[in-house]
Design an enzyme around this catalytic site. Sequence first.
Site, PDB file in Angstrom:
ATOM      1  N   ASP A 148     -29.231 -10.217  -2.284  1.00 16.02           N
ATOM      2  CA  ASP A 148     -29.658  -8.869  -2.654  1.00 16.02           C
ATOM      3  C   ASP A 148     -29.563  -7.903  -1.481  1.00 16.02           C
ATOM      4  O   ASP A 148     -30.144  -8.125  -0.416  1.00 16.02           O
ATOM      5  CB  ASP A 148     -31.100  -8.890  -3.165  1.00 16.02           C
ATOM      6  N   ASP A 187     -26.884 -13.703   2.824  1.00 20.24           N
ATOM      7  CA  ASP A 187     -27.944 -13.246   1.941  1.00 20.24           C
ATOM      8  C   ASP A 187     -27.298 -12.632   0.689  1.00 20.24           C
ATOM      9  O   ASP A 187     -26.105 -12.299   0.687  1.00 20.24           O
ATOM     10  CB  ASP A 187     -28.786 -12.201   2.683  1.00 20.24           C
ATOM     11  N   ASP A 198     -29.719  -8.448   5.514  1.00 20.33           N
ATOM     12  CA  ASP A 198     -30.163  -7.054   5.584  1.00 20.33           C
ATOM     13  C   ASP A 198     -31.667  -6.877   5.771  1.00 20.33           C
ATOM     14  O   ASP A 198     -32.138  -5.751   5.877  1.00 20.33           O
ATOM     15  CB  ASP A 198     -29.754  -6.327   4.300  1.00 20.33           C
TER      16      ASP A 198
END
Length: 260
Positions: free
Chosen positions: A10, A8, A195
């Site tokens: 961001d 991922d 996240d």
Amino acid sequence: MALIVFSDLDGTLLDHGSYAWAPAAPALDALRARGVPLVLATSKTSAEVASLHAELKLGDTPAIVENGAGLYRPGAQAQGGDDYARIRQALANVTPDLRASFEGFGDVDAARIAEMTGLSEDAAALAQKRLFSEPGRWTGTAADLSDFKEMLAVSGIEARYGGRFLTLSLGRTKADAMAEVKADLGGTTTIALGDAPNDIEMLEAADRAVIVRNDHGTGLPHLAGEDTGRIRRTKAPGPTGWAEAVLALLDELDKDASHG
């Protein structure tokens, strides 16, 4: 072992606030030295990913975009657009009171997206070039959100939270795209890092996975793989935690290989 790393962006490889990736440089160098492909897996559009992909020197490696709904292939013409049109039509069919609580990227201009994301207006304009999904902010109640999701589901649209936004799509996940890319690249072992809730399927599908600490995001519940150590969490947030985890996993895999 043909290892592939899926990550991922961001709040994971990129800092949540500054979007910087510099702290991850040592681990990026280590992957490059080993010839391990890094596959970006993000909610960003192909238009957004292109410049970062080049900056990270990822070569011909594809990237997973728009939460798994599409793939970015360097040098290839972007395909899609019908999915996005279908999502926007489904939004138009939602009752006005519920629709008013969702502010999608297609409802505003680049200046507003820049305000919502912290991106520059130029970068925000790239974030509007959507082909497969529609992120936005939900401002209504939890009960209204449930009704909103039910109305969209009638049109085959799913809504789920990522690190910042509620994103609408036709349901294809990062895990679905990960399986496709793994097969294309001939991978045998996968590491995934993320996240946010939209990373869960990808984390659970990988051979080894890392939940990167993000104090600004929605956060992730305890996952079953954490009980066996297949999934771990970082102490440091963002790219610093990302680098520590990747370097530790590479070291562990090297040791496993030498003992094998």
